[in-house]
Scaffold this motif. Structure first.
Motif, PDB file in Angstrom:
ATOM      1  N   GLY A  45       0.829  -1.198   0.000  1.00  0.00           N
ATOM      2  CA  GLY A  45       0.000   0.000   0.000  1.00  0.00           C
ATOM      3  C   GLY A  45       0.864   1.249   0.000  1.00  0.00           C
ATOM      4  N   SER A  67      -0.288   4.551   1.406  1.00  0.00           N
ATOM      5  CA  SER A  67      -1.253   5.511   1.913  1.00  0.00           C
ATOM      6  C   SER A  67      -0.659   6.476   2.930  1.00  0.00           C
ATOM      7  CB  SER A  67      -2.452   4.765   2.514  1.00  0.00           C
ATOM      8  OG  SER A  67      -1.984   3.770   3.388  1.00  0.00           O
ATOM      9  N   LEU A  98       1.457   9.715  -0.692  1.00  0.00           N
ATOM     10  CA  LEU A  98       0.293  10.346  -1.323  1.00  0.00           C
ATOM     11  C   LEU A  98       0.708  11.577  -2.113  1.00  0.00           C
ATOM     12  CD1 LEU A  98      -2.574   9.998   1.281  1.00  0.00           C
ATOM     13  CD2 LEU A  98      -2.285   8.849  -0.912  1.00  0.00           C
ATOM     14  N   PRO A 147      -5.995   6.905  -3.619  1.00  0.00           N
ATOM     15  CA  PRO A 147      -7.083   6.688  -2.662  1.00  0.00           C
ATOM     16  C   PRO A 147      -8.427   6.846  -3.355  1.00  0.00           C
ATOM     17  CG  PRO A 147      -6.067   8.826  -2.323  1.00  0.00           C
ATOM     18  CD  PRO A 147      -5.230   8.116  -3.330  1.00  0.00           C
TER      19      PRO A 147
END
Lengths: 478, 505
Positions: free
Chosen positions: A200, A202, A207, A265
């Motif tokens: 992932g 995140s 981001l 996202p």
């Protein structure tokens, strides 16, 4: 690296990268033909042969996807192969329409073709890139030849200006991407898409990095607010190059955007939807007020990028990657032949590449050259999304993924109503060709050559085929 | 096979015309006429066939991405589409014949577009698959766009762009609704969708109903969306106007019946008072518009708005009589307004003006013309014994059953209609011949008479023996009425929460 490790790395990889190997060989052979005396006649044959072999390679891959190859740095799946076919078609369309376009630069046609193939290679690399570094190499391989191609008509100011402008802004885009990739690496600890999908991305660092990467991709695709370079560069660049950029580059950017979208996202969906709507609105309004056809088509391309972005949005919202990919590829395939055909016809009509094709100069084209005007009509209707053309089904698929899977009826409604504006300017082209009397400007147009006419006919056939019997193409992707 | 031919013979004809040399005008006209005549005969064969269901075609076309839904190439005829198919079939040779007088330039292109137009219209009426329907629905826009834009009057570019963008905007809204509908019903077969939608309540279907109805309302056109029609009609060449009034606008009313009403009965019941109001206001407003016109073609165009108001009124009365009346009125309007446009075109070809005050006393110069004009006007105002009466009577009867108020309002429209049409007739045909140019006008020739005779025969036939036509529609109308009744029952049970466990519909 030991020979054994190298062998393990390459084992089974060839099927996955066969098409790219073919293009690379083509580039080398073309360069060789450049210096061998008497091989000049061979060059077009070599170019076509390269495309054909690569095409067969991609078709083979489409039937039997090889999956991740070269240690996972390239993912030779069906989508990559289908995108590859789109890029190859875009290259073929741009190249065929470009035959006979250059006069002053004719001696350098060989270099032109090599640059085009290199850029094609970049696109193919981008669409299947398994990590951010491979993608970056693809991006640069795509961009650097294009900088040169944009300024290919070096005797003309606007062409050189287009090249410089594209280079400066493109360098900026590349920098954004690199910085973003670095941030993702810092945040998530990997640049491989496979690894990233597991761990992932995140954290806030990643981001920001992803946002930068997405921005760089949207820049290449010409999406608001990164679309400002599009009209000037598309207008200044030689028309065959514009054809190539409008169709190929856009496709490549979206191919990777779809590949990496799973990292974004889900909340990004709504903001991307807004960006898409603004892009469609700005592209269409800009095109509505331009009388220069090349500029009009360039800005309409911005609007089309907005619609493609909606496919990405629906994927983000619904998580159904197959539908989003299928509809985006279908949309883009139809766009390659309709916009490619339209730009191509402009290339044919520009007299010795000196005068711009305006709405005034094509007035009365329908009575002088009914065949050319009929082809242009089909392309305009397809771009506008009228049934029996590929443009309609592409739009249908994108919007159905948006309405059904993503449940964004409002966005779809606004987008499709905005596309009514688009029809306003597509119809104006048709009005000028068929319903208005010829003006003096018409004298500027040149007489299209036979090869160009045949290419237009093939594009028309493809647009109609995509529009009436979609099962063949959809079947390829399943 | 028969239905395939109805759609694709015109396309073959168009291609054949495309391969003729540019100057071979008679050949192009001949091919077009022959093609449309064959299609007309075939449409009559369909009319004569007693087992309509056996004509249906169902072939695989493609599978929608991301789903298992098969879009089919599905064709079929039922009582609702039968009249429209025959109307399209019979009217087209007449249209082609009428072009011999006024289309003298770029004949080849014109014939191609007329034939493509016929393909689109036949496709709309015959398609029983939603995606296929939408395909033909939008294809039908393109030929008329060219016909008005190339062969139209002075403001043709404005009129044609307005027509196209207006209808296209409606269509795309319908497209979004169609996409949603297909996935909701998991099918693109119109019959299957209708079945799966019939049981749903108002709240589930109201926005789908609204989207479809908007698209059809623009096409018909229903009142606030009517502004494109007078422009398009006035600027179109005669043949374009005839196609527009005769068939194209019927695509909208046909859509009302096939989709808005049959597919979403509950929503239709809920919207019925509003749609009836729009219809009734349209009748009166259109009549007033027509009364104010000095351009005779514009007058007929405005009368068209008024007459289509009846169709809308009758449809949304949602009664058996009203629906039947509307179906027959669709044909009537095609025949009588079509005839009026033909006649306006014929006199325009001779005199090159459409201003009413430039005429007067034509009856003494062109007696045959006067006869045909009078028949057309009387049919239009609803003289008993001619077709218009049957339709208007049934519609008003149906409307009275539903909401008497709107029926009363509409009856005034009948009176106004008689006023403006008869006034126009007086100005055109009677009185002394004031203008010298009118004295030398030649009466109708054999071709012109010949092309109008079939229309007149139908006008009288429907007027005298409407049951011959109505009988064929009965079964389909009954099915729709049944659905509507079920929907009404369902809405009543929903309003009475005390009655629980009743029938689920």
């Amino acid at each position: 690296m030991t020979p054994e490790a190298l062998e393990a790395l390459l084992h089974g990889s060839f099927a996955g990268i066969g098409a790219m190997v073919a293009v690379t060989l083509g580039i080398l052979l073309l360069l060789l033909a450049e210096i061998l005396p008497g091989a000049a006649k061979l060059k077009p044959v070599l170019f076509v042969a390269t495309l054909v072999v690569a095409f067969l390679g991609e078709l083979q891959l489409l039937g039997e996807p090889a999956g991740p190859v070269l240690g996972g740095s390239y993912i030779a799946n069906q989508a990559a192969a289908a995108w590859g076919l789109v890029f190859l078609s875009a290259t073929a369309v741009a190249w065929v329409f470009g035959r006979g376009y250059y006069t002053l630069e004719k001696p350098f046609q060989g270099e032109h073709d090599v640059l085009m193939l290199s850029s094609l290679l970049g696109m193919m690399l981008m669409s299947g890139a398994g990590d951010l570094i491979t993608f970056f190499i693809g991006l640069e391989l795509l961009s650097v030849p294009l900088y040169a191609l944009c300024g290919f008509r070096r005797a003309r100011n606007d062409s050189v200006e287009a090249g410089l402008k594209y280079f400066l802004l493109g360098a900026f885009g590349s920098a954004l991407f690199l910085y973003g990739a670095a941030l993702v690496y810092a945040g998530a600890g990997s640049v491989s898409l496979t690894t990233l999908s597991q761990v992932g991305a995140s954290d806030s660092l990643s981001l920001i990095g992803l946002a930068l990467i997405a921005s760089a991709l949207l820049f290449k695709a010409g999406v608001f607010p990164f679309h400002f370079w599009i009209p000037d560069v598309y207008q200044g660049a030689p028309t065959p190059v514009t054809t190539f950029m409008a169709t190929g580059t856009k496709a490549a950017a979206f191919a990777f955007l779809l590949n990496m979208a799973f990292l974004l996202p889900p909340a990004a969906a709504s903001s991307l939807a807004w960006i898409a709507l603004l892009t469609i609105a700005i592209g269409n309004l800009g095109a509505l007020v331009s009388r220069d056809l090349k500029r009009m088509l360039a800005l309409s391309g911005v609007a089309h990028a907005g619609i493609l972005l909606l496919a990405v949005v629906s994927y983000l919202k619904s998580g159904d990657v197959e539908l989003a990919e299928e509809s985006a590829i279908y949309y883009m395939a139809a766009y390659v032949f309709s916009a490619g055909g339209a730009f191509g016809l402009l290339a044919l009509l520009e007299s010795k590449g000196d005068e711009a094709t305006t709405l005034d100069s094509i007035k009365g084209l329908g009575s002088r050259r009914p065949g050319i005007a009929a082809a242009m009509t089909v392309f305009m209707l397809s771009l506008g999304g009228i049934p029996a053309t590929g443009g309609f089904l592409g739009k249908y698929f994108v919007f159905s993924s948006l309405v059904v899977k993503a449940d964004m009826v409002g966005v779809a409604l606004i987008a499709i109503l905005l596309s009514v504006i688009a029809l306003g300017y597509y119809l104006r082209v048709i009005i000028a060709m068929w319903m208005e009397a010829e003006t003096e400007d018409a004298a500027q147009l040149s007489e299209p050559k036979r090869l160009g006419g045949a290419a237009a006919a093939v594009c028309v056939a493809m647009v109609l085929w995509l529009g009436v019997l979609p099962d063949f193409f959809l079947g390829l992707m399943r | 096979m028969l239905l395939d031919l109805l759609i694709f013979l015109p396309l073959v004809g168009a291609l054949a015309v495309g391969f003729t040399p540019r100057g071979a005008v008679s050949l192009q006209r001949g091919i077009a006429l022959l093609t449309t005549l064959v299609v007309a005969v075939l449409s009559l064969v369909v009319w004569g066939s007693h087992d309509l269901a056996s004509l249906a075609v169902d072939k695989a076309w493609f599978t929608l991405p991301g789903s298992q839904i098969d879009v089919g190439y599905r064709l079929g005829v039922d009582g609702i589409s039968l009249l429209m198919v025959v109307l399209t079939g019979v009217l087209m040779p007449i249209v082609i014949l009428s072009t011999f007088g006024h289309i003298t330039e770029r004949v080849k292109e014109f014939m191609i577009w007329v034939l493509v137009m016929q393909m689109g219209m036949m496709g709309v009426f015959l398609a029983t698959d939603l995606v296929l329907f939408y395909f033909f629905w939008e294809i039908g826009l393109v030929p008329l766009y060219f016909m008005v834009g190339i062969w139209g009057g002075k403001r043709r570019l404005y009129a044609t762009l307005k027509f196209f963008l207006y209808t296209f905007a409606g269509s795309v809204v319908m497209l979004i609704a169609a996409i949603a509908l297909v996935y909701k019903a998991q099918s693109t077969d119109i019959a299957a969708i209708t079945d799966s939608m019939a049981a749903l309540g108002v709240s589930d279907t109201i926005w789908l109903f609204a989207a479809f109805t908007l698209a059809f309302a623009i096409k018909v056109p229903v009142l606030p969306f009517h502004t494109w029609l007078p422009d398009a009609h006035t600027e179109a060449p005669t043949s374009g106007s005839v196609i527009l009034a005769g068939v194209l606008l019927k695509m909208g009313t046909y859509g009302f019946l096939r989709f808005s009403i049959a597919m979403f009965p509950a929503a239709a019941v809920a919207a019925s008072p509003y749609m009836m109001a729009l219809g009734a206001i349209g009748i009166v407003y259109g009549a007033f518009l027509a009364m104010a016109q000095t351009d005779i073609k514009r007058l007929v165009a405005c009368s068209s708005v008024s007459h289509l108001g009846y169709v809308v009124l009758g449809l949304f009365a949602l009664t058996r009589v009203g629906l039947a009346g509307s179906l027959i009125q669709m044909v009537n309007h095609g025949l009588s307004t079509g005839l009026l446009f033909l006649l306006v075109g014929m006199i325009y070809e001779r005199r090159h003006t459409r201003q009413l005050d430039q005429y007067g006393g034509i009856a003494s110069v062109m007696p045959i013309y006067a006869i045909f004009w009078t028949i057309a006007v009387l049919s239009s105002v609803g003289l008993p014994g001619l077709n218009g009466f049957v339709g208007e009577y049934l519609i008003l009867l149906g409307a009275f059953e539903a909401i008497p108020f709107w029926a009363v309002v509409s009856v005034t429209g009948v009176i106004f209609g008689a006023i403006y049409l008869l006034m126009a007739t007086r100005k055109l045909l009677y009185g002394p011949v004031v203008h010298e140019a009118n004295r030398k006008l030649t009466d109708l020739n054999l071709r012109e008479i010949g092309l109008m005779v079939p229309v007149v025969v139908l006008i009288v036939w429907i007027g005298v023996k409407p049951s011959y036509f109505l009988d064929r529609t009965e079964a389909s109308v009954a099915t729709i009425v049944e659905r509507l009744d079920q929907a009404r029952d369902g809405m009543q049970t929903a309003q009475l929460p005390a009655v629980k466990g009743g029938e689920s519909r």
